[in-house]
Write an enzyme that holds these catalytic residues in place. Structure first.
Site, short mmCIF file in Angstrom:
data_model
loop_
_atom_site.label_atom_id
_atom_site.label_comp_id
_atom_site.label_asym_id
_atom_site.label_seq_id
_atom_site.Cartn_x
_atom_site.Cartn_y
_atom_site.Cartn_z
N LYS A 1 4.88 -23.72 22.48
CA LYS A 1 5.79 -22.56 22.58
C LYS A 1 6.44 -22.63 23.95
CE LYS A 1 3.81 -20.57 18.89
NZ LYS A 1 4.22 -21.13 17.62
N ASP B 1 -3.34 -0.10 -3.81
CA ASP B 1 -4.39 -0.32 -2.84
C ASP B 1 -5.20 -1.52 -3.35
OD1 ASP B 1 -6.64 -0.40 -1.32
OD2 ASP B 1 -6.93 1.77 -1.25
N PHE B 2 -5.15 -2.61 -2.59
CA PHE B 2 -5.75 -3.86 -3.07
C PHE B 2 -7.24 -3.74 -3.37
CE2 PHE B 2 -2.44 -5.55 0.06
CZ PHE B 2 -1.44 -5.46 -0.90
N GLU C 1 9.11 -25.43 20.20
CA GLU C 1 9.76 -24.14 19.97
C GLU C 1 10.17 -23.56 21.31
OE1 GLU C 1 8.07 -21.58 16.64
OE2 GLU C 1 6.36 -22.73 17.33
N ARG D 1 0.82 -1.23 0.00
CA ARG D 1 0.00 0.00 0.00
C ARG D 1 0.84 1.27 0.00
NH1 ARG D 1 -5.58 -0.65 1.59
NH2 ARG D 1 -5.89 -2.79 2.22
N HIS E 1 4.84 -24.48 4.95
CA HIS E 1 6.29 -24.40 4.74
C HIS E 1 7.04 -25.64 5.27
CE1 HIS E 1 6.54 -22.78 8.87
NE2 HIS E 1 7.82 -23.08 8.84
N HIS F 1 0.99 -28.05 10.00
CA HIS F 1 2.30 -28.69 9.99
C HIS F 1 2.27 -30.11 10.57
CE1 HIS F 1 3.35 -24.70 8.99
NE2 HIS F 1 3.51 -24.22 10.22
C1 BG6 Z 1 4.38 -20.98 11.65
C2 BG6 Z 1 3.59 -20.64 12.88
O1 BG6 Z 1 3.55 -21.55 10.68
O2 BG6 Z 1 5.42 -21.88 11.97
C3 BG6 Z 1 4.49 -20.08 13.95
O3 BG6 Z 1 2.58 -19.70 12.57
C4 BG6 Z 1 5.67 -20.99 14.21
O4 BG6 Z 1 3.77 -19.87 15.17
C5 BG6 Z 1 6.36 -21.36 12.90
O5 BG6 Z 1 6.57 -20.33 15.06
C6 BG6 Z 1 7.41 -22.44 13.13
O6 BG6 Z 1 8.13 -22.65 11.94
P1 BG6 Z 1 9.62 -23.22 11.96
O7 BG6 Z 1 9.97 -23.39 10.53
O8 BG6 Z 1 10.44 -22.18 12.67
O9 BG6 Z 1 9.57 -24.51 12.73
#
Ligand code: BG6
Length: 491
Positions: A338, A91-92, A214, A48, A176, A238
């Site tokens: 966490k 601006d989307f 984590e 934006r 990811h 994940h």
């Molecule tokens: C994300 C989550 O998809 O993955 C985060 O939203 C998390 O909360 C993260 O910290 C962890 O990814 P990685 O690759 O660091 O294990």
């Protein structure tokens, strides 16, 4: 060695956002460094904010200097990347911006990749804007990120909006974790080694552990996280993807649909977790004050931006069961949280003992082989095997030791590519096998929604655990009750 022969243009919505800054630009830098971006490819960065192109270029170079490992930072590569990049404010919500985008497109008709690194709520809006400005063709690919909805109903809404403008074969839904090197290695390990393939079922495996721990807390994301919680943020995507890759049947080939068809079968076979299973199959936790990295840290409710009284979980442990021939009676224990003692993502496959044990009775605990697949850190695979202890005085005493394959050492790889590098590269090649299909997302939500409904029905608050520990004691009790223990407690 792979080369990129296909020229495509990339349009990045949300080019100044957190995801773009932390992951996408560094990944594009690495692809440029590896010479995997075709020389003629262009990148249009959209956000934006009105900003002069030079200011954007300077800021991007500075950001890369922060994010990229100094030993991999090369000004020549930065300049070659910047030469491909153009910045435009957009601006989307306004048609005008898309018209400018159309003009940019018309300069050169090559396949277009549209990366929506934005709030999922505006995916539909962007799709519509692109469509109305006639920027979308059959060779357009669209890339979206989680969270795809908050539950099944909202994820359907997002998927419906996208389906209005794009065919499923054009949509690349990112998880990811599927881009992590070891996750892909899971496919190689299982299906390229008959040694494992032939043992991969309830005849030989007693149980499976999946841990995604984590050390960090909420890191300034309290608002988003409190709406989601660990179940929606991590398990729905994940952890269930990891479970699918471990549990799926061998696909007929490596095509995207063959792999995804098999994953879908696993999701369909997951036993629903109902209210009567709350005590045995689910533990929710929320961290209180404790330590991280040897330093005192606040609890979840005392984090910056926190609203008091939240019952959102920062830890989940689950016992999942897959109701099919391969896995009947094999629990899959999953946990993620966490503020646990360290960052660790690991899968442990526990093999059953031989039917008759002939060694010293006090060593019977060594009778089971374990296969440990380490996603991060120290990516690698270890198989724990029993051998005879060495020395005249040892008789037939056993010891257990690892057959270890550390990827960095074994392949002399100075660096393991980040997940986003792999994923962007696959998108450029148009390969969907590392991306999540609509039915997978929706089946995962269906299962997760049921779990959430069950605990909401129970009215129970999440259990407290101190930051820097492995979650509530109930998580240990859950697995101990079945006669096992979490891997790190085995010593
Ligand atoms: C994300 C989550 O998809 O993955 C985060 O939203 C998390 O909360 C993260 O910290 C962890 O990814 P990685 O690759 O660091 O294990």
């Amino acid at each position: 060695m792979e080369v990129n022969n296909t020229v495509s243009d990339l349009v990045l919505f949300g080019a100044l956002g957190d995801l773009a800054q932390r992951k996408l630009w560094p990944a594009l830098y690495q692809l440029q460094r590896a010479e995997l971006l075709a020389a003629e490819s262009r990148i249009l960065a959209l956000a934006r904010e009105a900003m002069a192109p030079e200011t954007f270029a300077t800021q991007l170079a500075e950001r890369l200097a922060e994010e990229v490992n100094p030993s991999e930072l090369d000004d020549g590569v930065v300049q070659r990347l910047l030469a491909k990049v153009e910045y435009q404010a957009l601006d989307f919500t306004e048609a005008e911006g898309y018209t400018a985008l159309k003009r940019w497109r018309e300069q050169r008709p090559v396949p277009l990749i549209v990366y929506m690194a934005t709030q999922p709520t505006i995916y539909g809006l962007i799709g519509e804007g692109l469509h109305q400005a006639q920027c979308v063709g059959s060779d357009t690919r669209v890339v979206i990120e989680k969270p795809i909805g908050h539950d099944l109903a909202s994820s359907r809404e997002i998927n419906d909006q996208l389906a209005h403008y794009f065919d499923e074969s054009q949509i690349f839904r990112i998880d990811h974790y599927l881009g992590k090197e070891t996750v892909q290695n899971l496919i190689a390990l299982r299906f390229a080694n008959n040694l494992f393939a032939s043992q991969w079922n309830q005849n030989h495996i007693s149980h499976v552990e999946i841990t995604v721990a984590e050390e960090v807390g909420i890191e300034g994301r309290w608002g988003y996280f409190d709406e989601a919680g660990q179940m929606r943020d991590m398990v729905q995507n994940h952890l269930l993807q990891l479970l699918c890759l471990i549990a799926m049947d061998p696909p007929a080939d490596l095509s995207a649909d063959s792999i995804r068809d098999e994953k879908v079968k696993v999701l369909k076979a997951l036993r629903a977790i109902t209210p009567d299973m709350m005590d045995t199959h689910l533990v929710r936790g929320q961290y209180g004050a404790g330590t991280a990295n040897g330093r005192p840290v606040p609890g979840y409710l005392e984090e910056e931006g926190a609203a008091g009284g939240s019952r959102t979980e920062t830890f989940v442990a689950l016992k999942a069961e897959i109701e099919n021939w391969r896995w009947a009676g094999v629990p899959f224990y999953m946990r993620t949280g966490k503020r646990l003692p360290k960052k660790l993502s690991e899968i442990v496959i526990h093999f059953k003992a031989a039917p008759h044990y002939i060694f010293a009775p006090d060593q019977k605990h060594l009778a089971n082989n374990k296969l440990m697949i380490r996603l991060q850190p120290d990516e690698g695979i270890s198989l724990l095997v029993s051998t005879k202890d060495q020395g005249l005085d040892k008789g037939m005493r056993l010891r257990q030791g690892p057959l270890h394959l550390n990827f960095s050492e074994a392949f002399d790889a100075s660096r393991i590519p980040d997940a986003y590098e792999r994923l962007l590269w696959e998108i450029m090649k148009g390969n969907q096998y590392l991306f999540v299909r609509r039915d997978e997302v929706e089946l995962a939500w269906r299962w997760v929604d049921r779990v959430i409904e069950s605990w909401e029905e129970s009215g129970e608050a999440p259990k407290r655990y101190a930051a820097g520990t492995w979650g509530p004691a109930a998580s240990i009790a859950m697995i101990t009750r079945d006669g096992w223990s979490w891997h790190e407690e085995d010593g």
